[in-house]
Design an enzyme around this catalytic site. Structure first.
Site, PDB file in Angstrom:
ATOM      1  N   SER A 112       0.806  -1.210   0.000  1.00 39.08           N
ATOM      2  CA  SER A 112       0.000   0.000   0.000  1.00 39.08           C
ATOM      3  C   SER A 112       0.841   1.263   0.000  1.00 39.08           C
ATOM      4  O   SER A 112       0.295   2.360  -0.097  1.00 39.08           O
ATOM      5  CB  SER A 112      -0.929   0.006   1.226  1.00 39.08           C
ATOM      6  OG  SER A 112      -0.192  -0.144   2.414  1.00 39.08           O
TER       7      SER A 112
ATOM      8  N   HIS B  91      -2.333  -2.888  -6.081  1.00 37.07           N
ATOM      9  CA  HIS B  91      -2.843  -2.549  -4.762  1.00 37.07           C
ATOM     10  C   HIS B  91      -4.363  -2.655  -4.740  1.00 37.07           C
ATOM     11  O   HIS B  91      -5.065  -1.764  -5.203  1.00 37.07           O
ATOM     12  CB  HIS B  91      -2.383  -1.141  -4.383  1.00 37.07           C
ATOM     13  CG  HIS B  91      -2.852  -0.688  -3.042  1.00 37.07           C
ATOM     14  ND1 HIS B  91      -3.048   0.639  -2.728  1.00 37.07           N
ATOM     15  CD2 HIS B  91      -3.182  -1.391  -1.915  1.00 37.07           C
ATOM     16  CE1 HIS B  91      -3.469   0.732  -1.480  1.00 37.07           C
ATOM     17  NE2 HIS B  91      -3.559  -0.481  -0.972  1.00 37.07           N
TER      18      HIS B  91
ATOM     19  N   GLU C  60      -5.257  -0.166  -7.617  1.00 41.09           N
ATOM     20  CA  GLU C  60      -4.247   0.837  -7.927  1.00 41.09           C
ATOM     21  C   GLU C  60      -3.058   0.122  -8.568  1.00 41.09           C
ATOM     22  O   GLU C  60      -2.420  -0.719  -7.937  1.00 41.09           O
ATOM     23  CB  GLU C  60      -3.831   1.539  -6.625  1.00 41.09           C
ATOM     24  CG  GLU C  60      -3.226   2.893  -6.791  1.00 41.09           C
ATOM     25  CD  GLU C  60      -2.970   3.576  -5.452  1.00 41.09           C
ATOM     26  OE1 GLU C  60      -2.837   4.808  -5.451  1.00 41.09           O
ATOM     27  OE2 GLU C  60      -2.886   2.888  -4.405  1.00 41.09           O
TER      28      GLU C  60
ATOM     29  N   ASN D  65      -3.004   6.157  -0.503  1.00 40.37           N
ATOM     30  CA  ASN D  65      -2.522   6.425   0.853  1.00 40.37           C
ATOM     31  C   ASN D  65      -1.781   7.740   0.988  1.00 40.37           C
ATOM     32  O   ASN D  65      -1.621   8.255   2.098  1.00 40.37           O
ATOM     33  CB  ASN D  65      -1.667   5.257   1.340  1.00 40.37           C
ATOM     34  CG  ASN D  65      -2.540   4.082   1.742  1.00 40.37           C
ATOM     35  OD1 ASN D  65      -3.543   4.257   2.419  1.00 40.37           O
ATOM     36  ND2 ASN D  65      -2.186   2.892   1.297  1.00 40.37           N
TER      37      ASN D  65
END
Length: 300
Positions: free
Chosen positions: A118, A139, A151, A189
């Site tokens: 992540s 991800h 992702e 993130n």
């Protein structure tokens, strides 16, 4: 591409295995612990059962999905026939580098090596392999069988062909892949974790309590879950690890993890996985109960 190996049978790993298997891929789920593998299969079966109850799939679909999954504890044999390997181990850079060295040594020469990290640099992971052009970030979001986004992160050397292959493969899973570049935290993130960290700072400074902060974000910003509750679900240790990646990688004080987050992780208050974080998770109901340490706090 039909043969996929998933490394790691935890929450993300079993969700990734479930999803690939449900869409017809032959999946080999590998973990160092047989107990973890048994728990993963039980979880996948339970989640598929819920889908049957909701009439989203048939009992035949459930059985076919489970039939597409094999398990094992030996990484070498587990990746021997893989066309794609997806690593979903703990968010620990040293562990991931070790796994990728082994994946590179044992997987077929043409296999694509993906990581579900992540936040950790894809380029750094790829550098320990002999095939950096075939290393990519994939991800998934939690819970994997439900969340649409994947992702897709290109490392410095990731080839166009590999990127196109993984984008296409994601679409076969009924996902929406979004291509991003390899910078700390990627997109998801890079934006989410500073928001969670700021919510913790807001709590730490006495601006408002746990429930008040989460209520403002749910009702005011239309978030389905408040940032502190979400942090508990993600795991406060994972939140801290990602904030440290952002802080170390970008060198900006705005990414420094809140001292309260650091203290909670040090004390073992990790959220749902430990039974307590900002909320208590051991009371046996679906009601949100604020953890004792945060009850009746006076505003500063």
């Amino acid at each position: 591409m039909k043969n996929v190996t998933v490394i790691g049978a935890g929450t993300m790993g079993n969700g990734i295995a479930h999803t690939f298997a449900q869409f017809g891929y032959q999946v080999n789920l590998v973990d160092v612990s047989q107990e973890n593998l048994d728990k993963a299969i039980a979880t996948i079966s339970k989640n598929l059962g819920r889908m049957v109850e909701k009439e989203k799939i048939t009992e035949q679909d459930k059985n076919a999905t489970l039939g597409n999954i094999t398990t094992g504890t030996d990484l070498k044999s587990g990746v021997a026939n893989a066309e794609l390997v997806v690593e979903a181990a703990t968010e620990n850079v040293d562990l991931k580098l070790k796994i990728f060295k082994d994946m590179d040594a044992f997987a077929p020469e043409g296999a694509i090596l993906a990581t579900n990290t992540s936040s950790i640099s894809i380029t750094k992971i790829a550098a320990v392999t002999s095939r950096p052009d075939k290393v990519i970030g994939m991800h998934f979001m939690n819970p994997v069988p439900i969340m649409k986004l994947v992702e897709i992160i290109r490392g410095y050397d990731t080839s166009d062909e590999v990127t196109e292959t993984i984008m296409a493969a994601s679409k076969t899973l009924n996902k929406v892949p979004v291509e991003v570049n390899d910078y700390p935290g990627f997109v998801a993130n890079r934006i989410l974790m500073p928001m969670i960290n700021e919510a913790i700072i807001t709590l730490n400074e006495g601006v408002a309590g746990v429930e008040e902060i989460d209520t403002v974000m749910k009702l005011g910003m239309a978030h389905p879950m408040g940032p502190l509750q979400l942090a508990d679900f993600i795991g406060l240790d994972v939140c801290l690890a990602i904030m440290n990646v952002l802080y170390d990688g970008l060198g900006n004080d705005k990414y420094a993890p809140c001292p309260l987050l650091v203290n909670m992780v040090t004390a073992g208050k990790l959220g749902v996985k430990s039974g307590e974080g900002f909320y208590s998770w051991t009371h046996g109901t679906k009601d949100l109960v604020v953890a004792n340490n945060f009850k009746n706090k006076q505003l500063a």
